[in-house]
Design an enzyme around this catalytic site. Structure first.
Site, PDB file in Angstrom:
ATOM      1  N   GLU A  49     -19.651 -39.723  39.603  1.00  0.00           N
ATOM      2  CA  GLU A  49     -18.201 -39.782  39.741  1.00  0.00           C
ATOM      3  C   GLU A  49     -17.782 -38.976  40.963  1.00  0.00           C
ATOM      4  O   GLU A  49     -18.187 -37.820  41.124  1.00  0.00           O
ATOM      5  CB  GLU A  49     -17.501 -39.200  38.508  1.00  0.00           C
ATOM      6  CG  GLU A  49     -17.607 -40.048  37.265  1.00  0.00           C
ATOM      7  CD  GLU A  49     -16.813 -39.452  36.121  1.00  0.00           C
ATOM      8  OE1 GLU A  49     -15.879 -38.654  36.374  1.00  0.00           O
ATOM      9  OE2 GLU A  49     -17.124 -39.762  34.966  1.00  0.00           O
ATOM     10  N   ASP A  60      -7.418 -32.317  34.729  1.00  0.00           N
ATOM     11  CA  ASP A  60      -8.393 -31.372  35.263  1.00  0.00           C
ATOM     12  C   ASP A  60      -8.114 -29.945  34.807  1.00  0.00           C
ATOM     13  O   ASP A  60      -6.991 -29.462  34.875  1.00  0.00           O
ATOM     14  CB  ASP A  60      -8.391 -31.411  36.797  1.00  0.00           C
ATOM     15  CG  ASP A  60      -8.809 -32.763  37.325  1.00  0.00           C
ATOM     16  OD1 ASP A  60      -9.587 -33.443  36.632  1.00  0.00           O
ATOM     17  OD2 ASP A  60      -8.351 -33.152  38.422  1.00  0.00           O
TER      18      ASP A  60
END
Length: 268
Positions: A49, A60
């Protein structure tokens, strides 16, 4: 056939589970990102990724937020991230790449340009954490036309909702193993096994799990339930810890090997 599909098919024949590392592109710089991609593949990564740094992330945690801030200081854009994948290809990296990005950078780039870049530079999939199912039909269709998989994220919810999400799944279904944002965890929420089993009941597409997985023991645990395991924050933290080595020409190789060794241990 899409490289992601080829990879999962091969691993299934070998009775293996995919290791899917995550990197923030441009952390600490683009040259190092390319070198790290080479090292991740050498360590046994099956799919990688590529995280597009974003100023206002939804999913995140603090480790990846700091990595994004370091990358954004160098004006790293979504186009830069895609072009970095091409540089890794030129350096010999063959594993499938998945672009992990929020929706606004795609919107600002424009669908035609965005999908043209993905095709041109060898990106096999995309994960867009802030794009809900109800608004994903157009980009999913464009992805199918371009041969680029839109990989859905699915968190614990009703069986009906899970079925709707996975009914359009391409590449694999990404199960969220921890409630909240990304980040290393010592434990996971109760019912994780039942949740993953429920997802697998509703799809024939491979199922991977991520968010919070950071150790060899955790990779082993989830490998028994899934077709793939994603490790993000733990690797990004290793990059952060080794920045002084990576940015010193005399110790750069040592820093790269430290990160390669960590990923290889996850794969063993």
């Amino acid at each position: 056939m899409n490289l992601i599909d080829e990879t999962f098919h091969r691993l299934k024949m070998e009775d293996k589970t995919a290791l899917i590392p995550f990197l923030t592109v441009g952390d600490p710089d683009l040259e190092t990102t390319v070198d790290l991609l080479i090292q991740l593949e050498a360590a046994g990564a099956d799919i990688i990724e590529l995280g597009v740094p974003y100023s206002d992330p939804l999913a995140d945690g603090p480790v990846i937020q700091r990595a994004s801030q370091r990358a954004l200081q160098q004006q790293i854009s979504i186009r830069t991230c895609i072009e970095t994948a091409a540089k890794a290809r030129e350096a010999g990296v063959k594993v499938p790449f998945i672009l992990f990005t929020y929706y606004n950078p795609i919107l600002q780039t424009g669908f035609d340009t965005f999908f043209g870049l993905l095709q041109q530079h060898g990106i096999s999939g995309m994960i867009i954490p802030d794009l809900p199912l109800e608004e994903a039909e157009e980009i999913g269709l464009r992805g199918r036309e371009a041969g680029v998989h839109l990989i859905p994220l699915v968190a614990p919810t009703s069986a009906e909702r899970i079925e709707k999400i996975v009914s359009r799944a391409q590449g694999f279904v990404y199960c969220v193993s921890s409630l909240g944002v990304t980040g290393e965890r010592a434990s996971f929420y109760d019912g994780i096994e039942e949740f993953i089993a429920s997802v697998k009941q509703h799809t024939d597409v491979p199922v991977a799990v991520g968010f919070g997985i950071s150790s060899r023991e955790q990779v082993t645990r989830f490998s028994k339930m899934c077709d793939g395991v994603v490790v993000g924050s733990a690797i990004v933290r290793k990059v952060e810890e080794n920045i002084p080595l990576l940015q010193n020409p005399d110790s750069r190789e040592e820093g790269l090997l430290q990160i390669r060794s960590f990923v290889a241990q996850l794969k063993e």
